[in-house]
Design a protein around this motif. Structure first.
Motif, PDB file in Angstrom:
ATOM      1  N   CYS A   3       0.847  -1.198   0.000  1.00  0.00           N
ATOM      2  CA  CYS A   3       0.000   0.000   0.000  1.00  0.00           C
ATOM      3  C   CYS A   3       0.886   1.252   0.000  1.00  0.00           C
ATOM      4  O   CYS A   3       1.817   1.354   0.799  1.00  0.00           O
ATOM      5  CB  CYS A   3      -0.894  -0.030   1.227  1.00  0.00           C
ATOM      6  SG  CYS A   3      -1.847   1.478   1.448  1.00  0.00           S
ATOM      7  N   VAL A   5       0.022   4.084   1.020  1.00  0.00           N
ATOM      8  CA  VAL A   5      -0.289   4.895   2.200  1.00  0.00           C
ATOM      9  C   VAL A   5       0.393   4.306   3.441  1.00  0.00           C
ATOM     10  O   VAL A   5       1.109   5.000   4.152  1.00  0.00           O
ATOM     11  CB  VAL A   5      -1.815   4.982   2.430  1.00  0.00           C
ATOM     12  CG1 VAL A   5      -2.125   5.809   3.674  1.00  0.00           C
ATOM     13  CG2 VAL A   5      -2.513   5.553   1.207  1.00  0.00           C
ATOM     14  N   CYS A   6       0.159   2.981   3.697  1.00  0.00           N
ATOM     15  CA  CYS A   6       0.568   2.414   4.983  1.00  0.00           C
ATOM     16  C   CYS A   6       1.535   1.229   4.856  1.00  0.00           C
ATOM     17  O   CYS A   6       1.879   0.598   5.853  1.00  0.00           O
ATOM     18  CB  CYS A   6      -0.674   2.015   5.781  1.00  0.00           C
ATOM     19  SG  CYS A   6      -1.539   0.588   5.119  1.00  0.00           S
ATOM     20  N   CYS A  21      -6.110  -2.341   0.055  1.00  0.00           N
ATOM     21  CA  CYS A  21      -5.335  -2.452   1.279  1.00  0.00           C
ATOM     22  C   CYS A  21      -6.250  -2.906   2.416  1.00  0.00           C
ATOM     23  O   CYS A  21      -7.213  -2.217   2.738  1.00  0.00           O
ATOM     24  CB  CYS A  21      -4.690  -1.116   1.638  1.00  0.00           C
ATOM     25  SG  CYS A  21      -3.841  -1.188   3.230  1.00  0.00           S
ATOM     26  N   CYS A  24      -5.888   0.079   5.475  1.00  0.00           N
ATOM     27  CA  CYS A  24      -6.383   1.473   5.404  1.00  0.00           C
ATOM     28  C   CYS A  24      -7.449   1.683   4.330  1.00  0.00           C
ATOM     29  O   CYS A  24      -7.933   2.795   4.158  1.00  0.00           O
ATOM     30  CB  CYS A  24      -5.230   2.441   5.193  1.00  0.00           C
ATOM     31  SG  CYS A  24      -4.574   2.461   3.511  1.00  0.00           S
ATOM     32  N   TYR A  26      -7.171   1.784   1.131  1.00  0.00           N
ATOM     33  CA  TYR A  26      -6.705   2.365  -0.143  1.00  0.00           C
ATOM     34  C   TYR A  26      -6.901   1.318  -1.255  1.00  0.00           C
ATOM     35  O   TYR A  26      -6.764   0.123  -1.012  1.00  0.00           O
ATOM     36  CB  TYR A  26      -5.220   2.742  -0.017  1.00  0.00           C
ATOM     37  CG  TYR A  26      -4.521   2.905  -1.352  1.00  0.00           C
ATOM     38  CD1 TYR A  26      -4.685   4.061  -2.101  1.00  0.00           C
ATOM     39  CD2 TYR A  26      -3.711   1.885  -1.870  1.00  0.00           C
ATOM     40  CE1 TYR A  26      -4.064   4.208  -3.335  1.00  0.00           C
ATOM     41  CE2 TYR A  26      -3.090   2.026  -3.104  1.00  0.00           C
ATOM     42  CZ  TYR A  26      -3.272   3.184  -3.836  1.00  0.00           C
ATOM     43  OH  TYR A  26      -2.664   3.315  -5.056  1.00  0.00           O
TER      44      TYR A  26
HETATM   45 ZN   LIG Z   1      -2.961   0.925   3.381  1.00  0.00          ZN
END
Ligand SMILES: [Zn+2]
Length: 284
Positions: A3, A5-6, A21, A24, A26
């Motif tokens: 991911c 983002v995370c 994901c 999160c 996404y």
């Molecule tokens: Zn994520």
């Protein structure tokens, strides 16, 4: 694949090209970008597309200009619109800011320039001069198309004046239409899901965010959230043109869709989360 983002490993989604994901929420798509490739460009009639989206876009752009004026630093003067397309946002913002647009699609950029709008052909930030900085940078339906979104956010940070404002207008994965399209895709009806990702278009979506995972990503690149809001994704204006713009739609099918959206979905959207979010951030 992890991911963006995370960094959690992504799970398989609803199609071979779709991943989500589990941590999160996404979502990503491995869809190829082909701006300026003549063959794919010919598949959509730019003029029809322009007319059908205009009423809704103009209404939303007025809202975004008002929000930007409200949340930008008091002295904010210069505004860069990345992916300025037909120049409608430049027109909406020209009364409130000193505007500049950048557009990679040469044909679309040339048409906007011919109307007297300040548009440069090219990509962000390559189309800018080395020392150029802006008080506001805006992405209207653009950031979700950029594969290396972290690099784009770092470029925004670099190209914003101190305390500058980043405005992101993009589709939301919490939106009613997107969630319905996933429901349909699960039972084998992939059309709406593929259309919302703009699969087969010159520049498909490669990311789907919600306000939380977007702010986590943007925040990790040096921005603080100023304001996050939803704006209308559907109006009755231009609905018929939007339904028929992709061609090969039977008039009867389009009529049934129009009735369904006008009489059922449109009232329902007022009760549920909108498919469009606008988030404003301040450079730290
Ligand atoms: Zn994520």
């Amino acid at each position: 694949m992890t991911c963006i983002v995370c960094q959690t490993p992504l799970s398989a989604g609803l199609s071979g090209w779709h991943h989500t994901c589990p941590s999160c929420a996404y979502e990503s798509a491995a869809l190829a970008v082909a701006i300026n490739h003549a063959a794919e460009h010919a598949e959509i009639d730019e003029d029809t597309r322009e007319t059908s989206l205009k009423a809704l876009r103009q209404q939303n752009f007025r809202t975004i200009v008002a929000l930007t004026r409200q949340y930008a630093a008091p002295g904010a003067r210069t505004l860069l619109d990345v992916g300025s397309a037909h120049g409608w946002f430049l027109e909406a913002a020209a009364g409130a800011f000193e505007v500049q647009g950048i557009e990679p699609d040469e044909a679309v950029a040339a048409k906007a320039s011919a109307r007297g709008l300040p548009v440069r052909i090219g990509y962000f930030p390559q189309a800018l001069k080395a020392e150029e900085r802006f008080d506001v940078i805006v992405f209207n339906d653009v950031i979700e198309h950029i594969p290396d979104i972290r690099a784009a956010l770092r470029d925004c940070h670099n190209r914003l004046a101190p305390g500058g404002t980043l405005v992101l207008n993009l589709p939301s994965s919490r939106g009613l239409f997107y969630r319905l399209s996933k429901l349909f895709a699960r039972v084998g009806l992939r059309g709406p899901f593929e259309r919302l990702w703009q699969k087969g278009m010159p520049s498909p979506h490669v990311h789907y965010f919600n306000p939380d995972n977007l702010t986590r990503l943007v925040g990790s690149e040096g921005f603080d959230l100023l304001h996050s809001t939803e704006i209308d994704a559907v109006t009755a204006n231009g609905l018929w043109q939007r339904l028929t713009m992709f061609g090969q739609v039977h008039p009867l099918k389009a009529a049934v869709q129009w009735l369904g959206i006008r009489c059922v979905l449109l009232p329902l959207t007022k009760l549920f989360t909108s498919d469009i979010i606008v988030c404003l951030y301040r450079k730290r």
